[in-house]
Design a protein around this motif. Structure first.
Motif, PDB file in Angstrom:
ATOM      1  N   TYR A  28       0.884  -1.098  -0.220  1.00  9.74           N
ATOM      2  CA  TYR A  28       0.022   0.096  -0.064  1.00  9.74           C
ATOM      3  C   TYR A  28       0.953   1.199  -0.007  1.00  9.74           C
ATOM      4  O   TYR A  28       2.000   1.292   0.599  1.00  9.74           O
ATOM      5  N   LYS A  29       0.461   2.536  -0.399  1.00  8.99           N
ATOM      6  CA  LYS A  29       1.144   3.561  -0.434  1.00  8.99           C
ATOM      7  C   LYS A  29       0.142   4.800  -0.102  1.00  8.99           C
ATOM      8  O   LYS A  29      -1.007   4.672  -0.377  1.00  8.99           O
ATOM      9  N   ARG A  30       0.726   5.700   0.466  1.00 16.57           N
ATOM     10  CA  ARG A  30      -0.263   7.180   0.902  1.00 16.57           C
ATOM     11  C   ARG A  30       0.689   8.304   0.668  1.00 16.57           C
ATOM     12  O   ARG A  30       1.830   8.104   1.522  1.00 16.57           O
ATOM     13  N   LYS A  31       0.329   9.167   0.176  1.00 17.38           N
ATOM     14  CA  LYS A  31       0.918  10.302   0.261  1.00 17.38           C
ATOM     15  C   LYS A  31       0.601  11.382   1.361  1.00 17.38           C
ATOM     16  O   LYS A  31      -0.545  11.556   1.674  1.00 17.38           O
ATOM     17  N   ASP A  32       1.306  11.786   2.184  1.00 14.71           N
ATOM     18  CA  ASP A  32       1.225  12.820   3.324  1.00 14.71           C
ATOM     19  C   ASP A  32       1.151  14.067   2.751  1.00 14.71           C
ATOM     20  O   ASP A  32       2.175  14.563   2.172  1.00 14.71           O
ATOM     21  N   ALA A  33       0.035  14.673   2.889  1.00  9.52           N
ATOM     22  CA  ALA A  33      -0.328  15.911   2.576  1.00  9.52           C
ATOM     23  C   ALA A  33       0.514  16.903   3.259  1.00  9.52           C
ATOM     24  O   ALA A  33       0.972  18.069   2.680  1.00  9.52           O
ATOM     25  N   LYS A  34       0.795  16.920   4.607  1.00 12.45           N
ATOM     26  CA  LYS A  34       1.487  17.943   5.281  1.00 12.45           C
ATOM     27  C   LYS A  34       2.974  17.870   4.995  1.00 12.45           C
ATOM     28  O   LYS A  34       3.428  18.989   4.722  1.00 12.45           O
ATOM     29  N   TYR A  35       3.571  16.813   4.959  1.00 18.75           N
ATOM     30  CA  TYR A  35       4.875  16.941   4.749  1.00 18.75           C
ATOM     31  C   TYR A  35       5.367  16.337   3.365  1.00 18.75           C
ATOM     32  O   TYR A  35       6.511  16.453   2.912  1.00 18.75           O
ATOM     33  N   GLY A  36       4.498  16.091   2.379  1.00 19.59           N
ATOM     34  CA  GLY A  36       4.694  15.713   1.214  1.00 19.59           C
ATOM     35  C   GLY A  36       5.615  14.500   0.689  1.00 19.59           C
ATOM     36  O   GLY A  36       5.946  14.179  -0.274  1.00 19.59           O
ATOM     37  N   PHE A  37       5.604  13.428   1.900  1.00 15.07           N
ATOM     38  CA  PHE A  37       6.447  12.101   1.582  1.00 15.07           C
ATOM     39  C   PHE A  37       5.386  11.074   1.249  1.00 15.07           C
ATOM     40  O   PHE A  37       4.385  11.214   1.440  1.00 15.07           O
ATOM     41  N   ILE A  38       5.846   9.863   0.611  1.00 19.01           N
ATOM     42  CA  ILE A  38       5.094   9.028   0.398  1.00 19.01           C
ATOM     43  C   ILE A  38       5.228   7.744   1.261  1.00 19.01           C
ATOM     44  O   ILE A  38       6.540   7.303   1.380  1.00 19.01           O
ATOM     45  N   GLN A  39       4.151   7.255   2.078  1.00 18.74           N
ATOM     46  CA  GLN A  39       4.337   6.358   3.022  1.00 18.74           C
ATOM     47  C   GLN A  39       4.030   4.900   2.340  1.00 18.74           C
ATOM     48  O   GLN A  39       2.850   4.800   1.741  1.00 18.74           O
ATOM     49  N   SER A  40       4.958   4.112   2.509  1.00 16.28           N
ATOM     50  CA  SER A  40       4.733   2.656   2.083  1.00 16.28           C
ATOM     51  C   SER A  40       4.334   1.643   3.174  1.00 16.28           C
ATOM     52  O   SER A  40       5.004   1.729   4.168  1.00 16.28           O
ATOM     53  N   VAL A  41       3.312   1.024   3.041  1.00 15.49           N
ATOM     54  CA  VAL A  41       3.216  -0.203   3.961  1.00 15.49           C
ATOM     55  C   VAL A  41       3.182  -1.586   3.297  1.00 15.49           C
ATOM     56  O   VAL A  41       2.393  -1.770   2.291  1.00 15.49           O
ATOM     57  N   ASP A  42       4.027  -2.420   3.768  1.00 18.16           N
ATOM     58  CA  ASP A  42       4.021  -3.673   2.885  1.00 18.16           C
ATOM     59  C   ASP A  42       3.727  -4.881   4.123  1.00 18.16           C
ATOM     60  O   ASP A  42       3.994  -4.730   5.189  1.00 18.16           O
ATOM     61  N   ILE A  43       2.973  -5.973   3.657  1.00  9.02           N
ATOM     62  CA  ILE A  43       2.654  -6.939   4.509  1.00  9.02           C
ATOM     63  C   ILE A  43       3.390  -8.182   3.728  1.00  9.02           C
ATOM     64  O   ILE A  43       3.077  -8.286   2.366  1.00  9.02           O
ATOM     65  N   LEU A  44       4.382  -8.658   4.068  1.00 10.89           N
ATOM     66  CA  LEU A  44       5.325  -9.535   3.431  1.00 10.89           C
ATOM     67  C   LEU A  44       5.377 -11.201   3.970  1.00 10.89           C
ATOM     68  O   LEU A  44       5.516 -11.271   5.287  1.00 10.89           O
ATOM     69  N   LYS A  45       5.192 -12.026   3.182  1.00 13.91           N
ATOM     70  CA  LYS A  45       5.239 -13.368   3.669  1.00 13.91           C
ATOM     71  C   LYS A  45       6.676 -13.852   3.711  1.00 13.91           C
ATOM     72  O   LYS A  45       7.608 -13.733   2.853  1.00 13.91           O
ATOM     73  N   LYS A  46       7.043 -14.673   4.703  1.00  8.54           N
ATOM     74  CA  LYS A  46       8.423 -15.121   5.027  1.00  8.54           C
ATOM     75  C   LYS A  46       8.307 -16.496   5.107  1.00  8.54           C
ATOM     76  O   LYS A  46       7.504 -17.205   5.727  1.00  8.54           O
ATOM     77  N   ALA A  47       9.349 -17.369   4.488  1.00 12.00           N
ATOM     78  CA  ALA A  47       9.432 -19.007   4.590  1.00 12.00           C
ATOM     79  C   ALA A  47       9.328 -19.199   6.113  1.00 12.00           C
ATOM     80  O   ALA A  47       8.841 -20.244   6.396  1.00 12.00           O
TER      81      ALA A  47
END
Length: 93
Positions: A28-47
């Motif tokens: 997932y990604k979301r742009k922060d309106a106040k500070y202008g950065f893009i937040q990434s959120v990952d849910i990842l599978k591990k063996a």
């Protein structure tokens, strides 16, 4: 008209857009309106079965140039992402 909103609908309402979902996890990604950065959120599978949920700014690395800088989640955001982990079978205790 939907009777109930999905987790993805609730995440979209607070700005998170699903970029990719496959057998290895979700991004997932979301742009922060106040500070202008893009937040990434990952849910990842591990063996190992110790699957990951990580939130970060992909553009900002730490001072030692080792990795990305963590971006915190609110309690509500964490609750939704944990619900998504359970939904796709990647929640481990």
């Amino acid at each position: 008209m939907k009777l109930f909103k999905t987790v993805d609908d609730k995440l979209a309402k607070i700005g998170f857009i699903k970029i990719k979902e496959d057998e290895y996890g979700v991004e997932y990604k979301r742009k922060d309106a106040k500070y202008g950065f893009i937040q990434s959120v990952d849910i990842l599978k591990k063996a190992s079965g110790r699957h990951l949920l990580q939130s970060y700014d992909a553009e900002l690395t730490d001072q030692k140039k080792i990795g990305n800088t963590c971006v915190g989640l609110t309690g509500y955001e964490m609750k939704l992402f944990l619900k998504k982990m359970k939904q796709i079978g990647l929640y481990s205790k």
